[in-house]
Write a protein that holds these residues in place. Structure first.
Motif, PDB file in Angstrom:
ATOM      1  N   ASP A   1       5.269  14.152  -7.532  1.00 55.25           N
ATOM      2  CA  ASP A   1       4.468  13.763  -8.712  1.00 55.25           C
ATOM      3  C   ASP A   1       3.403  12.762  -8.263  1.00 55.25           C
ATOM      4  O   ASP A   1       3.647  11.568  -8.159  1.00 55.25           O
ATOM      5  CB  ASP A   1       5.397  13.152  -9.773  1.00 55.25           C
ATOM      6  CG  ASP A   1       4.680  12.844 -11.080  1.00 55.25           C
ATOM      7  OD1 ASP A   1       3.445  12.645 -11.058  1.00 55.25           O
ATOM      8  OD2 ASP A   1       5.371  12.807 -12.123  1.00 55.25           O
ATOM      9  N   HIS A   2       2.177  13.259  -8.033  1.00 55.82           N
ATOM     10  CA  HIS A   2       1.128  12.432  -7.419  1.00 55.82           C
ATOM     11  C   HIS A   2       0.689  11.265  -8.296  1.00 55.82           C
ATOM     12  O   HIS A   2       0.382  10.183  -7.796  1.00 55.82           O
ATOM     13  CB  HIS A   2      -0.068  13.295  -7.014  1.00 55.82           C
ATOM     14  CG  HIS A   2       0.300  14.337  -5.995  1.00 55.82           C
ATOM     15  ND1 HIS A   2       0.855  13.992  -4.782  1.00 55.82           N
ATOM     16  CD2 HIS A   2       0.224  15.692  -6.016  1.00 55.82           C
ATOM     17  CE1 HIS A   2       1.101  15.102  -4.093  1.00 55.82           C
ATOM     18  NE2 HIS A   2       0.742  16.154  -4.833  1.00 55.82           N
ATOM     19  N   ALA A   3       0.679  11.486  -9.606  1.00 55.85           N
ATOM     20  CA  ALA A   3       0.313  10.411 -10.542  1.00 55.85           C
ATOM     21  C   ALA A   3       1.349   9.284 -10.476  1.00 55.85           C
ATOM     22  O   ALA A   3       0.996   8.096 -10.443  1.00 55.85           O
ATOM     23  CB  ALA A   3       0.199  10.943 -11.960  1.00 55.85           C
ATOM     24  N   LYS A   4       2.618   9.677 -10.417  1.00 60.60           N
ATOM     25  CA  LYS A   4       3.706   8.695 -10.325  1.00 60.60           C
ATOM     26  C   LYS A   4       3.638   7.924  -9.009  1.00 60.60           C
ATOM     27  O   LYS A   4       3.873   6.722  -8.960  1.00 60.60           O
ATOM     28  CB  LYS A   4       5.072   9.404 -10.430  1.00 60.60           C
ATOM     29  CG  LYS A   4       5.740   9.240 -11.787  1.00 60.60           C
ATOM     30  CD  LYS A   4       7.170   9.764 -11.682  1.00 60.60           C
ATOM     31  CE  LYS A   4       8.028   9.327 -12.845  1.00 60.60           C
ATOM     32  NZ  LYS A   4       9.326  10.048 -12.806  1.00 60.60           N
ATOM     33  N   VAL A   5       3.356   8.658  -7.923  1.00 59.89           N
ATOM     34  CA  VAL A   5       3.242   8.032  -6.600  1.00 59.89           C
ATOM     35  C   VAL A   5       2.133   6.983  -6.630  1.00 59.89           C
ATOM     36  O   VAL A   5       2.310   5.853  -6.174  1.00 59.89           O
ATOM     37  CB  VAL A   5       2.953   9.083  -5.491  1.00 59.89           C
ATOM     38  CG1 VAL A   5       2.549   8.407  -4.189  1.00 59.89           C
ATOM     39  CG2 VAL A   5       4.178   9.966  -5.274  1.00 59.89           C
ATOM     40  N   ARG A   6       0.978   7.343  -7.209  1.00 61.23           N
ATOM     41  CA  ARG A   6      -0.165   6.430  -7.287  1.00 61.23           C
ATOM     42  C   ARG A   6       0.207   5.163  -8.065  1.00 61.23           C
ATOM     43  O   ARG A   6      -0.104   4.053  -7.631  1.00 61.23           O
ATOM     44  CB  ARG A   6      -1.363   7.139  -7.940  1.00 61.23           C
ATOM     45  CG  ARG A   6      -2.700   6.611  -7.448  1.00 61.23           C
ATOM     46  CD  ARG A   6      -3.897   7.387  -8.005  1.00 61.23           C
ATOM     47  NE  ARG A   6      -3.799   8.826  -7.796  1.00 61.23           N
ATOM     48  CZ  ARG A   6      -3.732   9.736  -8.765  1.00 61.23           C
ATOM     49  NH1 ARG A   6      -3.735   9.360 -10.037  1.00 61.23           N
ATOM     50  NH2 ARG A   6      -3.652  11.014  -8.479  1.00 61.23           N
ATOM     51  N   ALA A   7       0.883   5.367  -9.200  1.00 61.14           N
ATOM     52  CA  ALA A   7       1.280   4.234 -10.044  1.00 61.14           C
ATOM     53  C   ALA A   7       2.267   3.327  -9.301  1.00 61.14           C
ATOM     54  O   ALA A   7       2.164   2.094  -9.361  1.00 61.14           O
ATOM     55  CB  ALA A   7       1.893   4.741 -11.349  1.00 61.14           C
ATOM     56  N   TRP A   8       3.218   3.939  -8.584  1.00 58.91           N
ATOM     57  CA  TRP A   8       4.223   3.175  -7.832  1.00 58.91           C
ATOM     58  C   TRP A   8       3.544   2.340  -6.743  1.00 58.91           C
ATOM     59  O   TRP A   8       3.839   1.158  -6.579  1.00 58.91           O
ATOM     60  CB  TRP A   8       5.247   4.130  -7.210  1.00 58.91           C
ATOM     61  CG  TRP A   8       6.343   3.436  -6.449  1.00 58.91           C
ATOM     62  CD1 TRP A   8       7.514   2.931  -6.944  1.00 58.91           C
ATOM     63  CD2 TRP A   8       6.362   3.151  -5.030  1.00 58.91           C
ATOM     64  NE1 TRP A   8       8.255   2.360  -5.952  1.00 58.91           N
ATOM     65  CE2 TRP A   8       7.576   2.474  -4.759  1.00 58.91           C
ATOM     66  CE3 TRP A   8       5.475   3.400  -3.975  1.00 58.91           C
ATOM     67  CZ2 TRP A   8       7.933   2.051  -3.476  1.00 58.91           C
ATOM     68  CZ3 TRP A   8       5.820   2.980  -2.701  1.00 58.91           C
ATOM     69  CH2 TRP A   8       7.036   2.312  -2.457  1.00 58.91           C
ATOM     70  N   ARG A   9       2.638   2.960  -6.018  1.00 60.17           N
ATOM     71  CA  ARG A   9       1.942   2.256  -4.933  1.00 60.17           C
ATOM     72  C   ARG A   9       1.126   1.078  -5.466  1.00 60.17           C
ATOM     73  O   ARG A   9       1.135  -0.006  -4.894  1.00 60.17           O
ATOM     74  CB  ARG A   9       1.032   3.229  -4.163  1.00 60.17           C
ATOM     75  CG  ARG A   9       1.848   4.150  -3.276  1.00 60.17           C
ATOM     76  CD  ARG A   9       0.972   5.135  -2.547  1.00 60.17           C
ATOM     77  NE  ARG A   9       1.716   5.787  -1.474  1.00 60.17           N
ATOM     78  CZ  ARG A   9       1.317   6.879  -0.836  1.00 60.17           C
ATOM     79  NH1 ARG A   9       0.153   7.440  -1.153  1.00 60.17           N
ATOM     80  NH2 ARG A   9       2.054   7.391   0.120  1.00 60.17           N
TER      81      ARG A   9
END
Ligand code: 4G4
Length: 229
Positions: free
Chosen positions: A201-209
């Motif tokens: 989930d790229h959006a989730k990854v971005r938010a986590w980072r």
């Protein structure tokens, strides 16, 4: 910045710059993206013993680099008048990523490396545009700071790094410290890679980072967070 960048180095210890032949900086020169010239200040001494240091007027601690060899070495460089001329010294402006980017605007840099207790002030007045320090500590010479400046600037030259996006995305370019990163295996010595990173989930990854970058910056460098507002 236009085409190829040229960097001339004025030093009493040219062998120290052999380190630049390895790694990405050496490859950048092979690829004609960067030209580095090392100039031995001692070659320009008019003293019969090639002496380049002398006692300080007023007495006191140690020796200074004498102005004549430095002046003659500098003015022997083609284009020295229009080049951006930097002196590496502990009393310079403290180097940061914004200054790195600023230096990429020049196609010709000249770096003067001091030794002993530094250079005669008239050399700075006559020849130097900017004094830079790489941090609040004292070294035996300006050679390592010069290599730090060269390395940091070279990363911005088109073609030096594999992926040009990586220059802009890393620590300091977005103003935050780097988020934690992981590679294979997914579990090492009992420690698992955070689930979100394997989720796809790229959006989730971005938010986590983003959240991790903020957290680590708040913890280690609250001064940076305050400046960003
Ligand atoms: C100029 C004046 C730079 C150069 C004095 C140079 C630290 C830095 C030098 C000196 C340097 C830095 C020998 C004190 C050479 N040390 N922080 N040393 N000293 O960028």
């Amino acid at each position: 910045m236009t085409s190829k960048m040229r960097i001339d180095i004025l030093t009493l210890f040219p062998e120290m710059f052999d380190a630049l032949k390895s790694s990405l900086i050496g490859k950048a020169q092979d690829k004609n993206l960067l030209e580095i010239n090392i100039i031995n200040i001692r070659d320009f001494s008019k003293d019969k013993h090639k002496k380049c240091d002398d006692y300080t007027f007023g007495g006191g601690n140690g020796m200074l680099m004498t102005p004549q060899p430095i002046y003659d070495a500098m003015t022997s460089i083609e284009g020295y008048k229009t080049a951006h001329k930097i002196y590496l010294s502990p009393r310079g402006k403290v180097f940061n990523q914004k200054m790195v980017k600023g230096l990429t605007d020049f196609d010709h840099l000249i770096l003067l490396c001091g030794h002993y207790e530094g250079v005669d002030e008239r050399v700075i007045e006559l020849l130097i545009d900017e004094e830079i320090s790489i941090g609040d500590f004292v070294l035996t010479g300006g050679e390592l700071p010069a290599m730090v400046v060269i390395d940091a600037v070279s990363r911005y030259l088109p073609g030096v790094l594999g992926n040009s996006a990586s220059v802009e995305e890393e620590s300091f370019s977005n103003g935050l410290l780097e988020y934690p990163q992981y590679t294979r295996p997914a579990e090492f010595m009992g420690l698992k890679v955070p689930e979100v990173l394997i989720s796809g989930d790229h959006a989730k990854v971005r938010a986590w980072r983003e959240e991790q970058a903020r957290a680590v910056t708040k913890k280690r460098r609250p001064d940076i967070l305050k400046k960003r507002t």
